[in-house]
Design an enzyme around this catalytic site. Sequence first.
Site, PDB file in Angstrom:
ATOM      1  N   SER A  64      35.778  36.875  46.474  1.00 47.59           N
ATOM      2  CA  SER A  64      36.824  37.514  45.657  1.00 47.59           C
ATOM      3  C   SER A  64      36.978  39.011  45.883  1.00 47.59           C
ATOM      4  O   SER A  64      37.956  39.592  45.413  1.00 47.59           O
ATOM      5  CB  SER A  64      36.544  37.276  44.174  1.00 47.59           C
ATOM      6  N   LYS A  67      40.211  40.019  47.193  1.00 50.38           N
ATOM      7  CA  LYS A  67      41.428  40.043  46.354  1.00 50.38           C
ATOM      8  C   LYS A  67      41.968  41.468  46.224  1.00 50.38           C
ATOM      9  O   LYS A  67      43.167  41.680  46.060  1.00 50.38           O
ATOM     10  CB  LYS A  67      41.127  39.460  44.964  1.00 50.38           C
ATOM     11  N   TYR A 189      44.595  31.593  51.240  1.00 51.83           N
ATOM     12  CA  TYR A 189      43.653  32.065  50.208  1.00 51.83           C
ATOM     13  C   TYR A 189      42.201  31.713  50.572  1.00 51.83           C
ATOM     14  O   TYR A 189      41.293  32.558  50.464  1.00 51.83           O
ATOM     15  CB  TYR A 189      44.050  31.464  48.846  1.00 51.83           C
ATOM     16  N   TYR A 240      36.036  39.540  35.872  1.00 52.69           N
ATOM     17  CA  TYR A 240      36.419  38.399  35.047  1.00 52.69           C
ATOM     18  C   TYR A 240      36.101  38.671  33.579  1.00 52.69           C
ATOM     19  O   TYR A 240      36.431  39.711  33.049  1.00 52.69           O
ATOM     20  CB  TYR A 240      35.736  37.116  35.563  1.00 52.69           C
ATOM     21  N   VAL A 258      31.764  35.642  44.507  1.00 51.68           N
ATOM     22  CA  VAL A 258      30.709  34.640  44.277  1.00 51.68           C
ATOM     23  C   VAL A 258      29.739  34.509  45.450  1.00 51.68           C
ATOM     24  O   VAL A 258      28.740  33.803  45.351  1.00 51.68           O
ATOM     25  CB  VAL A 258      31.272  33.234  43.911  1.00 51.68           C
TER      26      VAL A 258
HETATM   27  N1  GLU Z   1      36.893  31.534  46.676  1.00 51.24           N
HETATM   28  C1  GLU Z   1      36.359  31.599  45.343  1.00 51.24           C
HETATM   29  C2  GLU Z   1      37.176  30.719  44.428  1.00 51.24           C
HETATM   30  O1  GLU Z   1      38.378  30.677  44.567  1.00 51.24           O
HETATM   31  C3  GLU Z   1      36.396  33.013  44.874  1.00 51.24           C
HETATM   32  C4  GLU Z   1      35.756  33.225  43.528  1.00 51.24           C
HETATM   33  C5  GLU Z   1      34.957  34.512  43.430  1.00 51.24           C
HETATM   34  O2  GLU Z   1      34.483  35.056  44.429  1.00 51.24           O
HETATM   35  O3  GLU Z   1      34.765  34.988  42.300  1.00 51.24           O
HETATM   36  O4  GLU Z   1      36.643  30.048  43.582  1.00 51.24           O
END
Ligand code: GLU
Length: 304
Positions: A64, A67, A189, A240, A258
Amino acid sequence: MLNFQNILDAISVQAKNTQEKGKIASYIPQLACIDKNKFGIALLDKNGTLFRAGDTSEQFSVQSITKVLTLSMAFDLLGDDLWKRVDVEPSGDPFNHLSLLEQENGKPRNPLINAGAIVIADILVSKLKNPKAEFLEYVRSIANDSSITYDTSVAESEKSTGFRNFAAANLIKSFGNLENDVDTVLDFYFHQCALSMSCEQLVNTFYIFANRGKCLQNNQHLNLSQIKRINAIMLSCGFYDEAGEFAFRVGLPGKSGVGGGIVAVFPDNFCVVTWSPGLNEKGNSKLGLQALEKLTTDSGLSIF
Ligand code: GLU
Protein backbone atom coordinates in the site's frame (compact mmCIF):
# COMPACT_ATOMS: atom_id res chain seq x y z
CA MET A 1 24.42 17.70 18.44
CA LEU A 2 21.81 15.27 17.03
CA ASN A 3 23.32 12.01 15.80
CA PHE A 4 20.86 10.11 13.58
CA GLN A 5 23.23 7.16 13.18
CA ASN A 6 23.38 6.51 16.94
CA ILE A 7 19.59 6.70 17.20
CA LEU A 8 19.10 4.30 14.24
CA ASP A 9 21.65 1.84 15.65
CA ALA A 10 19.87 1.84 19.02
CA ILE A 11 16.48 1.35 17.31
CA SER A 12 17.82 -1.56 15.27
CA VAL A 13 19.32 -3.32 18.32
CA GLN A 14 16.07 -2.86 20.23
CA ALA A 15 14.03 -4.23 17.33
CA LYS A 16 16.25 -7.28 16.85
CA ASN A 17 15.93 -8.04 20.58
CA THR A 18 12.15 -7.65 20.73
CA GLN A 19 10.47 -11.05 20.92
CA GLU A 20 6.93 -9.97 20.08
CA LYS A 21 7.26 -9.05 16.41
CA GLY A 22 3.64 -9.16 15.24
CA LYS A 23 2.05 -11.39 12.59
CA ILE A 24 3.03 -11.70 8.92
CA ALA A 25 0.20 -10.99 6.45
CA SER A 26 -0.86 -14.33 5.05
CA TYR A 27 -3.98 -13.38 3.09
CA ILE A 28 -1.63 -12.81 0.14
CA PRO A 29 -0.02 -16.28 0.12
CA GLN A 30 3.27 -15.11 -1.42
CA LEU A 31 3.87 -12.68 1.48
CA ALA A 32 3.55 -15.44 4.09
CA CYS A 33 7.06 -16.82 3.49
CA ILE A 34 9.02 -13.71 4.57
CA ASP A 35 11.42 -14.03 7.51
CA LYS A 36 9.87 -12.29 10.51
CA ASN A 37 13.30 -11.36 11.89
CA LYS A 38 14.10 -8.90 9.10
CA PHE A 39 14.40 -5.34 10.28
CA GLY A 40 15.72 -2.26 8.53
CA ILE A 41 15.58 1.49 9.04
CA ALA A 42 16.92 4.10 6.60
CA LEU A 43 16.78 7.87 6.97
CA LEU A 44 17.66 10.45 4.34
CA ASP A 45 18.11 13.94 5.70
CA LYS A 46 17.30 17.12 3.79
CA ASN A 47 20.90 17.40 2.56
CA GLY A 48 20.69 13.96 1.01
CA THR A 49 22.83 12.22 3.64
CA LEU A 50 21.76 8.61 4.17
CA PHE A 51 21.77 6.92 7.60
CA ARG A 52 20.85 3.26 7.88
CA ALA A 53 20.79 0.26 10.19
CA GLY A 54 19.78 -3.37 9.65
CA ASP A 55 18.40 -4.93 6.45
CA THR A 56 18.05 -1.73 4.44
CA SER A 57 19.17 -2.95 1.02
CA GLU A 58 16.94 -6.02 0.83
CA GLN A 59 13.84 -5.59 -1.30
CA PHE A 60 10.38 -6.38 0.04
CA SER A 61 6.82 -6.02 -1.22
CA VAL A 62 5.90 -2.38 -0.67
CA GLN A 63 2.15 -2.94 -1.13
CA SER A 64 0.00 0.00 0.00
CA ILE A 65 2.94 2.39 0.20
CA THR A 66 2.58 2.59 -3.59
CA LYS A 67 -0.85 4.18 -3.14
CA VAL A 68 0.94 7.46 -2.42
CA LEU A 69 2.85 7.19 -5.68
CA THR A 70 -0.15 6.32 -7.86
CA LEU A 71 -1.99 9.19 -6.17
CA SER A 72 0.88 11.54 -7.03
CA MET A 73 0.89 10.48 -10.66
CA ALA A 74 -2.91 10.68 -11.00
CA PHE A 75 -3.06 14.06 -9.23
CA ASP A 76 -0.46 15.41 -11.61
CA LEU A 77 -2.43 14.11 -14.62
CA LEU A 78 -5.94 15.07 -13.52
CA GLY A 79 -5.47 18.03 -11.17
CA ASP A 80 -8.30 18.92 -8.79
CA ASP A 81 -10.84 16.94 -10.86
CA LEU A 82 -9.40 13.95 -9.02
CA TRP A 83 -11.35 14.91 -5.90
CA LYS A 84 -14.66 14.43 -7.73
CA ARG A 85 -13.86 10.72 -7.75
CA VAL A 86 -12.36 10.22 -4.28
CA ASP A 87 -12.66 12.11 -0.98
CA VAL A 88 -9.96 13.20 1.49
CA GLU A 89 -11.47 12.15 4.84
CA PRO A 90 -10.03 9.49 7.16
CA SER A 91 -12.13 6.32 7.03
CA GLY A 92 -11.59 5.07 10.57
CA ASP A 93 -12.03 1.65 9.00
CA PRO A 94 -9.68 -1.22 8.09
CA PHE A 95 -7.96 -0.95 4.71
CA ASN A 96 -10.32 -3.32 2.93
CA HIS A 97 -13.68 -2.34 4.41
CA LEU A 98 -16.67 -2.02 2.11
CA SER A 99 -19.53 -0.66 4.21
CA LEU A 100 -18.70 3.04 3.82
CA LEU A 101 -18.45 2.59 0.08
CA GLU A 102 -22.04 1.40 -0.02
CA GLN A 103 -23.27 4.21 2.23
CA GLU A 104 -21.40 6.88 0.30
CA ASN A 105 -22.45 5.83 -3.19
CA GLY A 106 -19.17 4.45 -4.44
CA LYS A 107 -17.03 7.49 -3.68
CA PRO A 108 -14.18 6.19 -1.51
CA ARG A 109 -13.30 8.10 1.66
CA ASN A 110 -9.69 8.68 0.61
CA PRO A 111 -7.07 7.51 -1.91
CA LEU A 112 -5.06 5.49 0.64
CA ILE A 113 -7.66 2.85 1.47
CA ASN A 114 -8.03 0.02 -1.02
CA ALA A 115 -11.27 1.36 -2.54
CA GLY A 116 -9.71 4.79 -3.11
CA ALA A 117 -6.56 3.31 -4.60
CA ILE A 118 -8.70 1.24 -6.97
CA VAL A 119 -10.35 4.45 -8.24
CA ILE A 120 -6.88 6.01 -8.65
CA ALA A 121 -5.79 2.89 -10.55
CA ASP A 122 -8.83 3.33 -12.82
CA ILE A 123 -7.78 6.94 -13.52
CA LEU A 124 -4.27 5.82 -14.50
CA VAL A 125 -5.63 3.01 -16.67
CA SER A 126 -7.81 5.59 -18.48
CA LYS A 127 -5.07 8.21 -18.84
CA LEU A 128 -2.03 6.11 -19.72
CA LYS A 129 -1.36 4.10 -22.88
CA ASN A 130 0.66 1.47 -21.06
CA PRO A 131 -0.22 1.96 -17.37
CA LYS A 132 2.00 -0.67 -15.76
CA ALA A 133 5.09 0.31 -17.73
CA GLU A 134 4.48 4.06 -17.35
CA PHE A 135 3.86 3.87 -13.61
CA LEU A 136 7.04 1.84 -13.18
CA GLU A 137 8.93 4.42 -15.21
CA TYR A 138 7.49 7.20 -13.00
CA VAL A 139 8.74 5.51 -9.81
CA ARG A 140 12.12 4.75 -11.36
CA SER A 141 12.55 8.35 -12.44
CA ILE A 142 11.76 9.74 -8.96
CA ALA A 143 14.08 7.18 -7.33
CA ASN A 144 16.68 7.55 -10.09
CA ASP A 145 16.89 3.76 -10.07
CA SER A 146 16.09 1.67 -13.12
CA SER A 147 16.42 -1.60 -11.23
CA ILE A 148 13.09 -1.17 -9.40
CA THR A 149 10.51 -3.62 -10.70
CA TYR A 150 7.30 -5.57 -10.04
CA ASP A 151 7.36 -8.97 -8.38
CA THR A 152 4.83 -10.63 -10.66
CA SER A 153 4.57 -13.69 -8.41
CA VAL A 154 3.19 -11.42 -5.65
CA ALA A 155 0.77 -9.80 -8.12
CA GLU A 156 -0.48 -13.23 -9.28
CA SER A 157 -0.71 -14.43 -5.70
CA GLU A 158 -2.87 -11.47 -4.71
CA LYS A 159 -5.02 -11.85 -7.81
CA SER A 160 -5.86 -15.41 -6.75
CA THR A 161 -7.07 -14.36 -3.28
CA GLY A 162 -8.09 -10.70 -3.75
CA PHE A 163 -11.78 -11.34 -3.21
CA ARG A 164 -12.43 -8.18 -1.19
CA ASN A 165 -10.71 -6.02 -3.79
CA PHE A 166 -12.86 -7.61 -6.52
CA ALA A 167 -15.89 -6.90 -4.33
CA ALA A 168 -14.84 -3.26 -3.81
CA ALA A 169 -14.13 -2.71 -7.50
CA ASN A 170 -17.48 -4.21 -8.49
CA LEU A 171 -19.29 -2.06 -5.94
CA ILE A 172 -17.54 1.08 -7.20
CA LYS A 173 -18.37 0.06 -10.78
CA SER A 174 -22.04 -0.40 -9.83
CA PHE A 175 -22.11 3.24 -8.69
CA GLY A 176 -20.54 4.37 -11.98
CA ASN A 177 -17.22 5.45 -10.43
CA LEU A 178 -15.04 3.02 -12.43
CA GLU A 179 -14.52 3.73 -16.14
CA ASN A 180 -12.66 0.56 -17.09
CA ASP A 181 -13.49 -3.07 -16.54
CA VAL A 182 -12.81 -4.51 -13.11
CA ASP A 183 -10.21 -7.08 -14.23
CA THR A 184 -8.09 -4.50 -16.06
CA VAL A 185 -8.12 -2.06 -13.15
CA LEU A 186 -7.30 -4.76 -10.60
CA ASP A 187 -4.52 -6.17 -12.76
CA PHE A 188 -2.89 -2.74 -12.57
CA TYR A 189 -3.66 -2.40 -8.83
CA PHE A 190 -2.19 -5.83 -7.97
CA HIS A 191 0.96 -4.96 -9.91
CA GLN A 192 1.42 -1.57 -8.26
CA CYS A 193 1.11 -3.25 -4.85
CA ALA A 194 3.66 -5.86 -5.95
CA LEU A 195 6.45 -3.35 -6.51
CA SER A 196 9.59 -4.59 -4.74
CA MET A 197 11.80 -1.98 -3.13
CA SER A 198 14.32 -1.74 -0.32
CA CYS A 199 14.29 0.79 2.54
CA GLU A 200 17.05 2.66 0.69
CA GLN A 201 15.12 2.77 -2.59
CA LEU A 202 12.02 3.94 -0.71
CA VAL A 203 13.76 6.80 1.11
CA ASN A 204 15.21 7.97 -2.20
CA THR A 205 11.72 7.95 -3.71
CA PHE A 206 9.82 9.53 -0.81
CA TYR A 207 12.48 12.20 -0.39
CA ILE A 208 10.36 14.37 -2.73
CA PHE A 209 7.69 14.62 0.01
CA ALA A 210 10.30 15.97 2.44
CA ASN A 211 11.99 18.15 -0.14
CA ARG A 212 9.18 20.28 -1.60
CA GLY A 213 8.63 17.99 -4.58
CA LYS A 214 12.25 17.77 -5.73
CA CYS A 215 14.10 14.45 -5.96
CA LEU A 216 17.76 13.88 -5.11
CA GLN A 217 18.66 14.84 -8.69
CA ASN A 218 16.97 18.18 -8.06
CA ASN A 219 14.18 17.56 -10.59
CA GLN A 220 10.77 18.96 -9.62
CA HIS A 221 8.21 16.10 -9.68
CA LEU A 222 5.32 17.74 -7.80
CA ASN A 223 4.60 21.35 -6.91
CA LEU A 224 4.35 22.72 -3.37
CA SER A 225 0.58 22.67 -3.28
CA GLN A 226 0.47 19.02 -4.43
CA ILE A 227 3.06 18.10 -1.79
CA LYS A 228 1.04 19.85 0.92
CA ARG A 229 -2.10 17.96 -0.04
CA ILE A 230 -0.48 14.55 -0.32
CA ASN A 231 1.38 14.93 2.99
CA ALA A 232 -1.90 16.00 4.63
CA ILE A 233 -3.62 12.88 3.28
CA MET A 234 -0.76 10.72 4.55
CA LEU A 235 -1.10 12.26 8.01
CA SER A 236 -4.85 11.79 8.25
CA CYS A 237 -5.32 8.59 6.24
CA GLY A 238 -1.98 6.76 5.94
CA PHE A 239 -2.60 4.10 8.57
CA TYR A 240 -6.23 3.11 8.07
CA ASP A 241 -7.99 2.91 11.42
CA GLU A 242 -4.70 3.59 13.20
CA ALA A 243 -4.00 6.99 11.61
CA GLY A 244 -4.84 8.81 14.85
CA GLU A 245 -2.57 6.52 16.84
CA PHE A 246 0.31 7.02 14.39
CA ALA A 247 -0.04 10.81 14.54
CA PHE A 248 -0.26 10.59 18.34
CA ARG A 249 2.76 8.34 18.80
CA VAL A 250 5.01 9.32 15.89
CA GLY A 251 3.81 12.74 14.80
CA LEU A 252 4.69 12.53 11.10
CA PRO A 253 2.79 12.03 7.84
CA GLY A 254 3.37 8.50 6.61
CA LYS A 255 2.09 5.38 4.89
CA SER A 256 2.27 1.70 5.72
CA GLY A 257 1.98 -1.46 3.65
CA VAL A 258 1.08 -5.04 4.59
CA GLY A 259 4.55 -6.11 3.42
CA GLY A 260 5.74 -4.53 6.71
CA GLY A 261 7.14 -1.27 5.34
CA ILE A 262 6.39 2.20 6.69
CA VAL A 263 7.49 5.50 5.14
CA ALA A 264 7.29 8.75 7.10
CA VAL A 265 8.34 12.27 6.22
CA PHE A 266 9.20 15.42 8.11
CA PRO A 267 8.90 18.18 5.48
CA ASP A 268 12.15 20.16 5.10
CA ASN A 269 13.91 17.75 7.47
CA PHE A 270 14.03 14.08 6.54
CA CYS A 271 12.36 11.03 5.09
CA VAL A 272 12.54 7.71 6.96
CA VAL A 273 11.58 4.14 6.08
CA THR A 274 11.30 1.08 8.31
CA TRP A 275 10.77 -2.54 7.34
CA SER A 276 9.71 -5.27 9.73
CA PRO A 277 7.27 -7.82 8.27
CA GLY A 278 5.27 -8.60 11.44
CA LEU A 279 2.04 -6.60 11.64
CA ASN A 280 -0.13 -5.49 14.55
CA GLU A 281 -3.91 -6.06 14.72
CA LYS A 282 -4.54 -3.02 12.50
CA GLY A 283 -2.29 -4.30 9.71
CA ASN A 284 0.60 -1.89 10.33
CA SER A 285 4.17 -3.02 11.05
CA LYS A 286 4.43 -3.57 14.79
CA LEU A 287 8.15 -2.90 15.19
CA GLY A 288 8.11 -0.21 12.50
CA LEU A 289 5.62 1.80 14.52
CA GLN A 290 7.70 1.35 17.69
CA ALA A 291 10.88 2.31 15.84
CA LEU A 292 9.39 5.52 14.47
CA GLU A 293 7.98 6.45 17.86
CA LYS A 294 11.46 6.05 19.31
CA LEU A 295 13.02 8.06 16.48
CA THR A 296 10.79 11.09 16.93
CA THR A 297 10.94 10.85 20.73
CA ASP A 298 14.72 10.47 20.99
CA SER A 299 15.44 13.10 18.32
CA GLY A 300 12.73 15.50 19.49
CA LEU A 301 11.80 15.90 15.81
CA SER A 302 8.16 15.66 14.73
CA ILE A 303 5.86 18.04 12.90
CA PHE A 304 4.26 18.86 16.23
N1 GLU B 1 -2.42 -5.25 -1.84
C1 GLU B 1 -2.95 -5.13 -0.52
C2 GLU B 1 -4.46 -5.26 -0.56
O1 GLU B 1 -5.06 -4.75 -1.48
C3 GLU B 1 -2.56 -3.81 0.05
C4 GLU B 1 -2.97 -3.61 1.49
C5 GLU B 1 -1.93 -2.89 2.32
O2 GLU B 1 -0.73 -2.90 2.02
O3 GLU B 1 -2.31 -2.31 3.35
O4 GLU B 1 -5.05 -5.88 0.29
